[in-house]
Design a protein around this motif. Sequence first.
Motif, PDB file in Angstrom:
ATOM      1  N   GLN A  45       0.854  -1.186   0.000  1.00  0.00           N
ATOM      2  CA  GLN A  45       0.000   0.000   0.000  1.00  0.00           C
ATOM      3  C   GLN A  45       0.888   1.232   0.000  1.00  0.00           C
ATOM      4  N   ALA A  46       0.675   2.138  -0.951  1.00  0.00           N
ATOM      5  CA  ALA A  46       1.413   3.394  -0.972  1.00  0.00           C
ATOM      6  C   ALA A  46       0.558   4.455  -1.648  1.00  0.00           C
ATOM      7  N   CYS A  47       0.442   5.596  -1.014  1.00  0.00           N
ATOM      8  CA  CYS A  47      -0.293   6.735  -1.586  1.00  0.00           C
ATOM      9  C   CYS A  47      -1.709   6.353  -2.017  1.00  0.00           C
ATOM     10  N   GLY A  48      -2.349   5.467  -1.295  1.00  0.00           N
ATOM     11  CA  GLY A  48      -3.721   5.086  -1.585  1.00  0.00           C
ATOM     12  C   GLY A  48      -3.870   4.045  -2.676  1.00  0.00           C
ATOM     13  N   ALA A  49      -2.775   3.640  -3.302  1.00  0.00           N
ATOM     14  CA  ALA A  49      -2.840   2.637  -4.371  1.00  0.00           C
ATOM     15  C   ALA A  49      -2.253   1.321  -3.873  1.00  0.00           C
ATOM     16  N   ALA A  50      -2.857   0.218  -4.295  1.00  0.00           N
ATOM     17  CA  ALA A  50      -2.367  -1.103  -3.910  1.00  0.00           C
ATOM     18  C   ALA A  50      -1.609  -1.726  -5.073  1.00  0.00           C
ATOM     19  N   SER A  51      -0.462  -2.309  -4.768  1.00  0.00           N
ATOM     20  CA  SER A  51       0.311  -3.071  -5.738  1.00  0.00           C
ATOM     21  C   SER A  51       0.551  -4.444  -5.140  1.00  0.00           C
ATOM     22  N   TYR A  52       0.897  -5.396  -5.972  1.00  0.00           N
ATOM     23  CA  TYR A  52       1.111  -6.765  -5.502  1.00  0.00           C
ATOM     24  C   TYR A  52       2.475  -7.248  -5.970  1.00  0.00           C
ATOM     25  N   PHE A  53       3.212  -7.874  -5.042  1.00  0.00           N
ATOM     26  CA  PHE A  53       4.559  -8.360  -5.339  1.00  0.00           C
ATOM     27  C   PHE A  53       4.620  -9.862  -5.119  1.00  0.00           C
ATOM     28  N   CYS A  54       5.214 -10.567  -6.082  1.00  0.00           N
ATOM     29  CA  CYS A  54       5.381 -12.012  -5.970  1.00  0.00           C
ATOM     30  C   CYS A  54       6.754 -12.312  -5.386  1.00  0.00           C
ATOM     31  N   ASN A  55       6.760 -12.901  -4.194  1.00  0.00           N
ATOM     32  CA  ASN A  55       8.013 -13.322  -3.557  1.00  0.00           C
ATOM     33  C   ASN A  55       8.387 -14.744  -3.959  1.00  0.00           C
ATOM     34  N   GLY A  56       7.577 -15.362  -4.796  1.00  0.00           N
ATOM     35  CA  GLY A  56       7.815 -16.743  -5.241  1.00  0.00           C
ATOM     36  C   GLY A  56       8.833 -16.781  -6.363  1.00  0.00           C
ATOM     37  N   ASP A  57       8.594 -17.628  -7.334  1.00  0.00           N
ATOM     38  CA  ASP A  57       9.513 -17.819  -8.450  1.00  0.00           C
ATOM     39  C   ASP A  57       9.682 -16.560  -9.295  1.00  0.00           C
ATOM     40  N   CYS A  58       8.645 -15.736  -9.395  1.00  0.00           N
ATOM     41  CA  CYS A  58       8.668 -14.559 -10.272  1.00  0.00           C
ATOM     42  C   CYS A  58       9.534 -13.416  -9.729  1.00  0.00           C
ATOM     43  N   ASN A  59       9.380 -13.112  -8.427  1.00  0.00           N
ATOM     44  CA  ASN A  59      10.129 -12.050  -7.762  1.00  0.00           C
ATOM     45  C   ASN A  59       9.955 -10.707  -8.471  1.00  0.00           C
ATOM     46  N   GLU A  60       8.678 -10.337  -8.753  1.00  0.00           N
ATOM     47  CA  GLU A  60       8.406  -9.080  -9.443  1.00  0.00           C
ATOM     48  C   GLU A  60       7.016  -8.570  -9.105  1.00  0.00           C
ATOM     49  N   LEU A  61       6.759  -7.285  -9.434  1.00  0.00           N
ATOM     50  CA  LEU A  61       5.436  -6.695  -9.246  1.00  0.00           C
ATOM     51  C   LEU A  61       4.451  -7.305 -10.224  1.00  0.00           C
ATOM     52  N   LYS A  62       3.189  -7.420  -9.778  1.00  0.00           N
ATOM     53  CA  LYS A  62       2.124  -7.966 -10.610  1.00  0.00           C
ATOM     54  C   LYS A  62       0.996  -6.950 -10.705  1.00  0.00           C
ATOM     55  N   SER A  63       0.394  -6.857 -11.856  1.00  0.00           N
ATOM     56  CA  SER A  63      -0.729  -5.966 -12.084  1.00  0.00           C
ATOM     57  C   SER A  63      -1.948  -6.472 -11.319  1.00  0.00           C
ATOM     58  N   LYS A  64      -2.641  -5.563 -10.634  1.00  0.00           N
ATOM     59  CA  LYS A  64      -3.836  -5.941  -9.877  1.00  0.00           C
ATOM     60  C   LYS A  64      -4.883  -6.583 -10.782  1.00  0.00           C
ATOM     61  N   SER A  65      -4.948  -6.154 -12.030  1.00  0.00           N
ATOM     62  CA  SER A  65      -5.954  -6.691 -12.945  1.00  0.00           C
ATOM     63  C   SER A  65      -5.699  -8.156 -13.308  1.00  0.00           C
ATOM     64  N   ARG A  66      -4.469  -8.642 -13.092  1.00  0.00           N
ATOM     65  CA  ARG A  66      -4.147 -10.032 -13.420  1.00  0.00           C
ATOM     66  C   ARG A  66      -4.122 -10.955 -12.202  1.00  0.00           C
ATOM     67  N   VAL A  67      -4.170 -10.377 -11.005  1.00  0.00           N
ATOM     68  CA  VAL A  67      -4.107 -11.168  -9.771  1.00  0.00           C
ATOM     69  C   VAL A  67      -5.340 -12.048  -9.650  1.00  0.00           C
TER      70      VAL A  67
END
Length: 75
Positions: A45-67
């Motif tokens: 959570q930052a500045c009112g926006a939510a982002s998602y991070f994969c700590n698994g095999d991907c190790n990168e940010l993921k678009s909320k629309s694809r989660v």
Amino acid sequence: MSENICPKCQSELGWDGKYHCESCQAHFTKVGLCPECSSQLEKLQACGAASYFCNGDCNELKSKSRVKFEFQAAD
């Protein structure tokens, strides 16, 4: 129609501080899963926006629309 549906009985979930099913008398947690590796995502959570991070095999940010979101029984 709400997308907050009980995974046990398919009733609409309410909110009482947690997701709650009146029919099952159970609480649930909404969990985001990586669309590529199915690992549980970390919500940032930052500045009112939510982002998602994969700590698994991907190790990168993921678009909320694809989660992929699912409800899991709360402890």
